[in-house]
Structure formats: structure tokens, C-alpha cells
Design an enzyme around this catalytic site. Structure first.
Site, PDB file in Angstrom:
ATOM      1  N   ASP A 403       0.834  -1.196   0.000  1.00 30.91           N
ATOM      2  CA  ASP A 403       0.000   0.000   0.000  1.00 30.91           C
ATOM      3  C   ASP A 403       0.873   1.251   0.000  1.00 30.91           C
ATOM      4  O   ASP A 403       1.832   1.338   0.780  1.00 30.91           O
ATOM      5  CB  ASP A 403      -0.913  -0.006   1.238  1.00 30.91           C
ATOM      6  N   ILE A 404       0.553   2.211  -0.875  1.00 32.72           N
ATOM      7  CA  ILE A 404       1.304   3.469  -0.922  1.00 32.72           C
ATOM      8  C   ILE A 404       0.961   4.298   0.307  1.00 32.72           C
ATOM      9  O   ILE A 404      -0.215   4.511   0.619  1.00 32.72           O
ATOM     10  CB  ILE A 404       0.970   4.258  -2.201  1.00 32.72           C
ATOM     11  N   GLU A 447      -4.633   2.468  -4.425  1.00 34.85           N
ATOM     12  CA  GLU A 447      -3.177   2.513  -4.265  1.00 34.85           C
ATOM     13  C   GLU A 447      -2.642   1.225  -3.656  1.00 34.85           C
ATOM     14  O   GLU A 447      -1.530   1.191  -3.131  1.00 34.85           O
ATOM     15  CB  GLU A 447      -2.793   3.707  -3.380  1.00 34.85           C
TER      16      GLU A 447
END
Length: 527
Positions: A403-404, A447
Site C-alpha cells: 500500500d502506498i 493505491e
């Protein structure tokens, strides 16, 4: 709902523009003049009921929800019926009609099991436990909340998972089991990072402050409350906003700032209608009684103790606690076995479907339907087929969930176009790093990315994940983000023999939110 919204748009109307009383007229017009099916008419009643609830017109809201129910039929409308029953239960609880609330909770469990809706089943059990909490029987409430533990991994909603854990946490605090509560609080804090719900996140802060105060750390508790007031200042929850005020009053009183504490309590009393919100009123009067007793204002303390007792007596007589006893818990125990069977049948069906469609799989993987259009990585549809294939052939694999970090702020501050560019760069680096044949890269959504590593143990997977994390951290982001950098958090786990993929993903997801909770830009392993 999409079909109805299109019909509204075709008439030149804007559904989002209608608010307040205008919204009620708007949806009544849509229901009578635009909706053409009973399901669409029911959806109009549901939206109208939500507007009425916001206006505190609970009786009218209940009437609209019942009208919606009368237009729907099982089995085709099971999901919508369960949503309505959940809303009805909440409304009945709010107005103090606990018998009707319980009736809908019980009916919801029956429908949810019959139609394999595990989230709706858990929601109904939370409602039953909450009735026990309102009665004051927190041990019995825990017995209900703990019924969800065995199906925790199968819940599709992270918000629902956090919600039931918060209900359990509140019980432990009420029962004075602070060490157990502190352990559960850590899990709730980690999970809340991945849940975009201000009310649930606010509750995490509230319970953290309560535990600090119980440990004699009132100043630290006050700091937490100051944080939640700042971060979640616009809370659309009467219960939470007032509970925060009560906890703040406790802390101020313990720190000797009695004038401010009393002012907060008095202003909260003016805000709370104990007749319309008896459970909140009970909390308020108990707080007033306790704090005034600590201040040696015994006459005022006695007055509020009597008010609290009056509400408590009404709750005891109104809540059908006898129907929430051993027989109800035994009924749910039988359902637990049935739910496990349902999960097993789903997994077996997936394996059978995989076998039947195996000859078509290679061709299907070449189609655009299995490719994410933005990143050109595989998508969730492809991932589902791939995981079924791995289960069918008993291929060992590890799972990475990536996950960003702080991606929402990139969209908010630099625009969604820049956010898309960042996602593309992250995905290209993902494909370059995991280029070997036993690795599959998937854009899971937004994301979030997922990597399947076949014939790879968890330690190897963690090593690959750490190398990728460093690659992203050291990447030159200046062209895309200017002076701003970008990092990722990664959760890693290994598939266990005999388990379904839901459990595997649940562990990887748990590792991810632990990585987020520990400060982001790191890899966490969940064995």
C-alpha cells in the site's frame, strides 16, 4: 440503483442537489413519477428514510423503511432486505423500542445464514450484544461479540471488523479487564489506519484516553482527547461527540480543573435528550453523579444518581434480556457450524469451477478483462482465477499486500492526475522487481497492490518485499512529485495447507496495517 440514477439524470434532475425538506419531496416525486420497478421504489423509500433520520424524525424514518421492506422479496432482494433490517434495528434502538430491534436482529441472522451473507450476520450479532450492553450485562454482551471471532477472517468489510472489536473493547473497559483491553486496543489502532471512518477512529482515541485515565495518566488522556477533537472535529455522531465530552470532563476533574469539568458536564446535559437517547442519558447522569461525588457535592451527586437509576430501571424493563439468554446463544452456535459449512462449500465450489474452466484459463488470461487499464498489471478478476488454480494444484505460495503511504494527501495536494502518475511508476517498479516467472503482480484497487510468490517461503518473500520497499524509497520521485518523496508499507504471509485464500489474505492484511501502525515505510510478516 445505477439504473434509477440514470433515469433521474435523463429527466434533467440532479439527485445530489436535493437536501433537507426538498430531498423528501424530490424522492417522493422520483418514487411516484420516475421509478418503474418495486425495487426502485423501495430504494426511494430508503433514501427518504435516511434524510428523515438526519432530521431526527425517527418514527417517519421507520415507516419509510417498512414501506421499502413491503416492496421487496426473498431471495432476489436478500442483500437489500438485510440492509433495511439493519437500519430498522438502529432506529428502534434509538427510540427505545428494544423488542422490535431484537426481532429484526434475529430475523437478520436467519436471512443472512440462509443467503450466505456473513457481514450482515455479524452486524446483527453486534446489535444483540449492544442490547446486552445497554441492559448492563457486559459479560453476556461479550459472549455475543466473541461469536464473531470464528468468522472474523471472512468479513469483507474492514470497518465492520473494527466495529465489533471496538464493542468488545468497550466491554473489557466496563468490566475493568484493562490488560485484555490494552492488547485489543493495539489491534484496533492498527486496523483503524486502513479504515476511512472518522467515527470509528474517534472511538479508538476515546477508549485509549479511558484506559490512560484508569491507569492514573489523566494528562496523557487529555492530550489524546485534544488530538481527537482536532482531527475529528466534524463528527456526525451524537453518541461519540458527547462521550468525548464526558471523558474530557473526567480528565479535567482528576487534574483539579473542576470549574471546566463542571461547565462541560452542564453543557453536555443541555445537549442530550435523555428521553430520546436513554443509553447516552444514563452515561451522562452516571458521569455527573461520579464527578460531583468526587468533588464532595453529595446532594447534586445523589440527584443525578437517582436520575441514572430511573433510566436504568426503564432500560431493564424495556430490554427483552430474557430472549438474549442461553437459548439464543445456542441458536447462534448452531449457525456457526452452518456458516463454517457455507464457507467450505464456497471453497469447494470455487475449486470445481476452476476444474471445469481450466481449459479456458490460458485464453482468458490474455484478454483485456484480466488487465488493469491504468497500470497494465493483472487485476482482481485475474487474481481470483490464479488463486483458485494454486489451490487446485496445491502449489505453495506467499502473499505480499503493498500500500502506498499517505496516498490520499498526494491526491488532495497535488491532484488525482499526479496520483495516477505515482501509481503507474510504483506499478512499473513492481513489475521490474518481480519479473521472475513464479511472481504475479496485481493491482488490487486504488493505491493497493498484491504480489503472489509461488514456491516461496515467508522469509524469502519478506526479503523480496524489503528489497522492493528500498527500491521505491530510493526512487527519484522529483519528476512526478517535486520535492516530495514516496514510500510503501508491505504485509507478508505464507499460505497454509488446507486453508482458504480468505484466511491467507486476512493475515497479509493484518501484517500491512501493523506496518502502517509502526510508522509506515516498512515490511511486516504475519506467520
Amino acid at each position: 440503483m445505477e439504473a434509477l440514477l440514470k433515469k433521474i439524470s435523463d429527466r434533467g434532475l440532479d439527485a445530489a442537489a436535493a437536501t433537507g425538506e426538498d430531498a423528501l419531496e424530490f424522492w417522493a416525486h422520483v418514487r411516484t413519477d420516475i421509478a418503474t420497478t418495486s425495487r426502485e421504489q423501495a430504494q426511494c423509500f430508503i433514501i427518504s428514510a435516511e434524510h428523515l433520520s438526519k432530521q431526527l424524525s425517527y418514527s417517519d424514518s421507520i415507516a419509510d423503511l417498512n414501506a421499502a421492506l413491503s416492496l421487496l422479496n426473498l431471495p432476489q432482494d436478500s442483500e437489500l432486505i438485510l440492509d433495511i433490517k439493519n437500519s430498522l434495528s438502529d432506529r428502534f434502538f434509538t427510540v427505545g423500542d428494544y423488542s422490535n430491534a431484537l426481532t429484526h436482529y434475529v430475523e437478520s441472522t436467519n436471512i443472512a445464514v440462509e443467503h450466505s451473507n456473513i457481514d450482515a450476520y455479524a452486524t446483527a450479532i453486534i446489535g444483540m450484544g449492544n442490547l446486552c450492553d445497554a441492559y448492563g450485562d457486559h459479560d453476556r454482551a461479550l459472549s455475543y461479540y466473541q461469536k464473531i471471532d470464528s468468522i472474523d477472517h471472512a468479513l469483507t468489510s474492514r470497518s465492520l471488523r473494527l466495529k465489533y472489536k471496538l464493542f468488545m473493547l468497550a466491554c473489557y473497559i466496563q468490566l475493568g479487564r484493562h490488560s485484555v483491553a490494552e492488547a485489543l486496543l493495539i489491534e484496533c489502532e492498527q486496523l483503524s489506519i486502513l479504515v476511512s471512518d472518522k467515527v470509528l477512529s474517534g472511538q479508538v482515541y476515546l477508549y485509549h484516553a479511558m484506559l490512560l485515565r484508569h491507569k492514573g495518566k489523566a494528562q496523557r488522556a487529555l492530550d489524546y482527547l485534544a488530538n481527537v477533537q482536532y482531527t475529528y472535529g466534524n463528527l456526525h455522531s451524537t453518541w461519540l461527540s458527547n462521550m468525548l465530552r464526558l471523558e474530557l470532563a473526567y480528565c479535567l476533574n482528576e487534574l483539579g480543573r473542576t470549574h471546566l469539568s463542571n461547565w462541560l458536564l452542564e453543557s453536555t446535559e443541555q445537549r442530550v435528550d435523555s428521553g430520546y437517547a436513554p443509553v447516552l442519558g444514563l452515561q451522562l447522569f452516571n458521569s455527573l453523579s461520579t464527578i460531583y461525588e468526587q468533588q464532595q457535592k453529595y446532594q447534586a451527586a445523589l440527584l443525578y444518581q437517582q436520575k441514572a437509576y430511573a433510566i436504568e430501571s426503564e432500560l431493564v424493563s424495556a430490554i427483552p434480556i430474557g430472549e438474549l439468554g442461553a437459548s439464543q446463544l445456542r441458536r447462534l452456535s448452531r449457525f456457526e457450524l452452518q456458516l463454517k459449512l457455507i464457507l467450505s462449500e464456497i471453497e469447494n465450489r470455487e475449486l470445481k469451477e476452476t476444474t471445469e474452466s481450466q481449459k479456458h484459463t490460458v485464453a482468458q488470461l490474455q484478454q483485456d478483462v484480466f488487465t488493469d487499464p491504468l497500470t497494465l498489471l493483472r487485476n482482481r478478476r485475474w487474481m481470483e482465477v490464479k488463486l483458485k488454480d494454486l489451490l487446485l494444484h496445491e502449489t505453495p505460495f506467499s502473499l505480499l499486500v503493498i500500500d502506498i503511504d499517505h496516498f490520499k494527501s498526494i491526491n488532495d495536494e497535488l491532484s488525482h492526475l499526479v496520483g495516477d502518475k505515482a501509481i503507474i511508476r510504483v506499478s512499473k517498479q513492481l513489475a521490474k522487481h518481480f519479473h521472475f516467472s513464479d511472481a504475479s503482480c496485481v493491482r488490487f484497487g486504488g493505491e493497493e497492490f498484491l504480489v503472489i510468490l509461488e514456491n516461496t517461503d515467508e522469509q524469502q518473500a519478506k526479503m523480496y518485499a524489503e528489497q522492493y520497499r528500498q527500491r521505491i524509497f530510493q526512487f527519484n520521485w522529483k519528476e512526478v512529485l517535486g520535492e516530495r518523496g514516496l514510500t510503501v508499507s508491505i504485509g507478508v504471509t505464507k499460505h497454509r495447507d488446507g486453508e482458504n485464500t480468505q484466511r491467507t489474505f486476512y493475515r497479509a492484511d493484518k501484517a500491512l496495517y501493523r506496518a502502517k501502525a509502526n510508522g509506515r515505510n516498512q515490511v511486516c510478516l504475519e506467520n
